[in-house]
Design a protein around this motif. Structure first.
Motif, PDB file in Angstrom:
ATOM      1  N   ARG A   1       0.861  -1.318  -0.089  1.00  0.00           N
ATOM      2  CA  ARG A   1       0.027  -0.031   0.098  1.00  0.00           C
ATOM      3  C   ARG A   1       0.803   1.235   0.075  1.00  0.00           C
TER       4      ARG A   1
ATOM      5  N   ASN B   1      -7.707   7.679  -5.942  1.00  0.00           N
ATOM      6  CA  ASN B   1      -6.458   6.996  -5.407  1.00  0.00           C
ATOM      7  C   ASN B   1      -6.986   5.734  -4.426  1.00  0.00           C
TER       8      ASN B   1
ATOM      9  N   LYS C   1      -9.023   2.324  -4.241  1.00  0.00           N
ATOM     10  CA  LYS C   1      -9.648   0.942  -4.980  1.00  0.00           C
ATOM     11  C   LYS C   1     -11.237   1.128  -4.793  1.00  0.00           C
ATOM     12  N   ASP C   2     -11.914   1.045  -5.824  1.00  0.00           N
ATOM     13  CA  ASP C   2     -13.342   1.057  -5.952  1.00  0.00           C
ATOM     14  C   ASP C   2     -13.665   2.477  -5.109  1.00  0.00           C
TER      15      ASP C   2
END
Length: 211
Positions: A88, A158, A160-161
């Motif tokens: 990450r 930035n 996810k989803d």
């Protein structure tokens, strides 16, 4: 606050109990992505988790030994550190956490805070942005303020989803907005539960009970 000559806050404990407390806070933060605690404890925890994440990113044997010897649940914590958090934050050189002030604790007025890992599914910026958007939509506003609009773009770009997650939280916050629950209650719910869906269910349940 640390007294003159002290390098850190004692947190009202001798050295060994203080270290055990901080190890527990760091372990909880790794497992749950955020913790709610006193501001003093959060400030002392913050540089420790930052150092462990840096060790995970470096991937050295010495770093692995340091991490293993510090966390209380090495099997779970090391897996998340090395398999998830190191990935990450691979493009970040530091600043993996965010410290948010909360209202003082009722029983003793101790300053409280949420310490969170950035960019996770429980990132409080997601909820705070959703809360601002929900308030704007409920109030009939057609334009967001600059800060909220900027945060929305960051989340959608930035995370996810990000767009789907943000819309889900906006709808959730609309229900909270009508319930009369305080924002601190909501933030505490989010930070003390381990899974995003579980957080939402807990918030919805408590919101329904307030009606």
């Amino acid at each position: 606050m640390p007294s003159q000559g002290q390098a850190h806050r004692t947190l009202g404990r001798a050295s060994a109990p203080r270290r055990a407390l901080l190890r527990q806070l760091v372990t909880s933060l790794i497992e749950h992505d955020s913790i709610t605690t006193t501001y003093a404890r959060a400030k002392e925890t913050q540089p420790l988790i930052e150092k462990l994440i840096t060790h995970a990113k470096d991937g050295t044997v010495a770093g692995q030994k340091s991490v293993y010897g510090f966390v209380f649940n090495p099997a779970l914590s090391m897996k998340k550190l090395y398999d998830e958090l190191a990935v990450r934050y691979k493009d970040r050189t530091g600043g993996y956490t965010r410290l948010l002030h909360l209202e003082p604790r009722d029983r003793d007025a101790a300053p409280m805070a949420v310490l969170e890992l950035l960019g996770g599914p429980k990132d409080l910026r997601l909820y705070l942005t959703a809360k601002a958007i929900a308030h704007a939509e409920v109030s009939g506003k057609t334009k967001l303020d600059r800060a909220t609009a900027l945060n929305m773009r960051k989340i959608e770009g930035n995370m996810k989803d990000g767009r789907q997650l943000l819309r889900e939280k906006v709808e959730l916050m609309k229900r909270v907005y009508h319930s009369g629950r305080s924002s601190q209650d909501v933030l505490t719910d989010i930070s003390e539960n381990a899974k995003t869906r579980a957080d939402d269910k807990a918030i919805i349940k408590k919101t329904a009970l307030r009606k």
